[in-house]
Design an enzyme around this catalytic site. Structure first.
Site, short mmCIF file in Angstrom:
data_model
loop_
_atom_site.label_atom_id
_atom_site.label_comp_id
_atom_site.label_asym_id
_atom_site.label_seq_id
_atom_site.Cartn_x
_atom_site.Cartn_y
_atom_site.Cartn_z
CE LYS A 1 3.24 41.47 12.88
NZ LYS A 1 3.48 40.97 14.24
N GLY B 1 13.90 41.72 13.40
CA GLY B 1 13.57 40.56 14.22
C GLY B 1 14.67 39.53 14.17
CB SER B 2 14.70 36.05 15.28
OG SER B 2 13.61 35.54 14.54
N GLY C 1 13.64 36.45 9.76
CA GLY C 1 14.12 37.35 8.72
C GLY C 1 14.36 36.62 7.41
CD GLU D 1 18.62 46.96 9.79
OE1 GLU D 1 19.57 46.51 10.49
OE2 GLU D 1 18.79 47.67 8.79
CB CYS E 1 19.15 43.98 17.98
SG CYS E 1 19.34 45.74 17.73
CD GLU F 1 19.80 37.27 18.81
OE1 GLU F 1 19.00 36.65 18.11
OE2 GLU F 1 19.88 38.52 18.82
#
Ligand code: NAD
Length: 495
Positions: A193, A245-246, A250, A268, A302, A399
């Site tokens: 996805k 992702g974020s 997550g 991750e 990232c 972030e």
């Protein structure tokens, strides 16, 4: 300076209808259309469908059938050969894939070629090599033998089943490869996805996978936003999610995976990565290190450094030289081979980064360079350096995922280690020094999944990658991925 010419095959691909890739063919899908926008000129280049529940059901049924059928019956060597053929097709279509990626993400063409495609080829070959080296072990049981019987035991590594790979927009090819190649190498089937912002490369790669010999259903792509991601995780036919992702998404993914049916989850996630320059590193080397750590792909990496700690005695000189270096970056069209710094990848991210410029000013940070959107079409901002005086500044904790380096001076190494670890996250960190003995002593004290010394951001397929603390659970590549994509079955035999 002029932009490169768009290949005719790229134009032809973009002008086709796009949706999903299910059971070996492209399908348009019936969901709402999502425009894919070129961030350098804000023009739509194509659109895809937001997957409906029916699309998700079709993709899972097809992946399940391939797991129980054609792909499930392959030998490890056959799986390795398919991945090697796909690597060859990546090489053959290198420029086509790189151009589609640059047009959908704003990544400068040189990075699309070198990082998205060339590195992906290396990773595909790594996974191909791993496919024939997945094994259990033999174990001698200690059970008592009352009537002369004996026992033998061994473990098997068995593929978990249908894997859902959820991918962010920053490295749409490379991060997807980490997921689908892990799945295919271990004998799983996979549904990717992609991000709703950057779905096109994956739709093309799914076609190449079919050409490489991946049977229908072993590699499906479902386009859309968060809903299809959630439905795929909840679906009774899927066994594992590998999410990149974020942190907030997550955590939601981890929660729904556990609640659904204890779906295996690898997460991750993001971070607020630290970069520490020891006092012995001169200003020129420091500035080169800052550019490497913080500004590749406009900081949308990232593992990019966001918190920069420089010894107080060096800081003024470093910031002066950094201003010159940032001012000299060639900003512009990512399809121009001379461009060094392109746009941010999408409108939402552009708005977020402009919000961080405001935050930095409102909390009293000194903008040493940049801190502005650019007055031009496209999602361009200046590369930015901000100096703060307080370790509690939000610019040091949130972030940004953008081209914003935030600086704080430190006075001694104990304070530096404390600052490096002063975050809930722990994806990556780098230390810069001429004294490797000192670096070796500091490495065990740094709370991060990866520690680089005198380098930053470069990943090697042989080295596992993932976060500690709130930056995630599990590891990608190396040999560590095998644990995440297989179940360990224990077998004991009385004879
Ligand atoms: P995001 O979390 O917004 O989205 C990631 C993916 O999740 C997208 O495909 C999105 O459509 C999907 N999604 C959204 N909501 C979902 C839900 N409820 N259930 C399932 N899927 C859902 O992240 P992003 O903005 O695309 O990417 C940027 C973030 O990714 C940054 O925080 C960055 O640090 C992180 N990142 C981490 C790594 C890593 O390896 N650790 C690598 C790249 C990016």
């Amino acid at each position: 300076m002029t932009a490169i010419s768009i290949l005719p095959e790229v134009t032809a691909f973009l002008s086709r209808p796009h949706g999903h890739y299910i059971h070996g063919r492209a399908v348009e899908g019936r969901g709402d259309r999502i425009a894919v926008v070129n961030p350098s000129n804000e023009q739509a280049i194509a659109d895809v469908a937001d997957a409906t529940r029916d699309d998700v059901d079709a993709a899972v049924a097809s992946s399940r059938a391939a797991f129980e059928g054609a792909w499930g019956r392959t030998t490890p060597a056959e799986r390795a050969n398919v991945l090697l053929r796909l690597a060859d097709l990546f090489e053959k279509h290198r420029e086509e894939l790189a151009q589609i990626e640059t047009l959908q993400s704003g990544k400068i063409i040189q990075i699309s070629r070198a990082f998205e495609v060339d590195q992906a080829i290396g990773f595909l070959k790594h996974y191909a090599g791993a496919a024939t080296r997945i094994h259990g072990e033999t174990i001698t049981p200690s059970l008592p033998s009352l009537n002369g019987e004996r026992y033998s035991a061994f473990t098997r590594r068995e593929p978990v089943g249908v894997v859902v790979g959820i991918v962010p927009w920053n490295f749409s090819i490379l991060i997807a490869v980490w997921k689908f190649a892990s799945a295919l190498a271990t004998g799983c089937t996979v549904i990717i996805k992609p991000s709703q912002f950057t779905p096109l490369t994956l739709l093309r790669i799914a076609e190449l996978a079919t050409e490489a010999g991946v049977p229908a259903g072993a590699f499906n792509v479902v386009s859309g936003g968060g809903n299809p991601g959630r439905w795929l995780i909840d679906h009774e036919g899927t066994a594992k999610v590998s999410f990149t992702g974020s942190v907030p998404t997550g955590i939601a993914v981890g929660r729904s995976a556990m609640e659904a049916k204890l779906t295996r989850a690898t997460l991750e996630l993001g971070g607020k990565n630290a970069v520490g320059f020891l006092k012995d590193v001169d200003a020129d080397k420091t500035v080169a290190g800052i550019l490497e750590s913080g500004f590749v792909h406009q900081g949308q990496v990232c593992a990019a450094g966001e918190r920069f700690f420089v010894h107080r005695s060096r800081l003024d000189e470093v910031l002066e030289k950094l201003k010159d270096a940032l001012a000299g970056l060639q900003i512009g069209d990512p399809m121009d081979e001379c461009t060094q710094f392109g746009p941010l990848s999408n409108r939402a991210h552009f708005d977020k980064i402009v919000g961080f410029f405001d935050l930095a000013r409102s909390e009293g940070g000194t903008i040493a360079f940049g801190g502005q959107p650019l007055e031009r079409t496209g999602y361009f901002v200046t590369p930015t350096a901000i100096l703060v005086n307080d370790r509690r500044a939000k610019m040091l904790s949130e972030e940004t995922f953008g081209p914003i380096a935030t600086f704080l001076a430190y006075d001694d190494e104990a304070e530096l280690v404390d600052l490096l670890n002063d975050t809930p996250y722990g994806l990556a960190a780098s230390l810069w020094t001429n004294d490797l003995g000192k670096a070796m002593n500091l490495i065990p004290r740094i709370e991060a999944g990866t520690v680089w010394v005198n380098m930053h951001t470069f990943l090697d397929p042989a080295l596992p990658f993932g976060g500690v603390k709130a930056s995630g659970i599990g590891r990608e590549f190396g040999s560590a991925f095998i644990d995440d994509y297989t179940e360990l079955k224990s077998v004991m035999i009385r004879h």
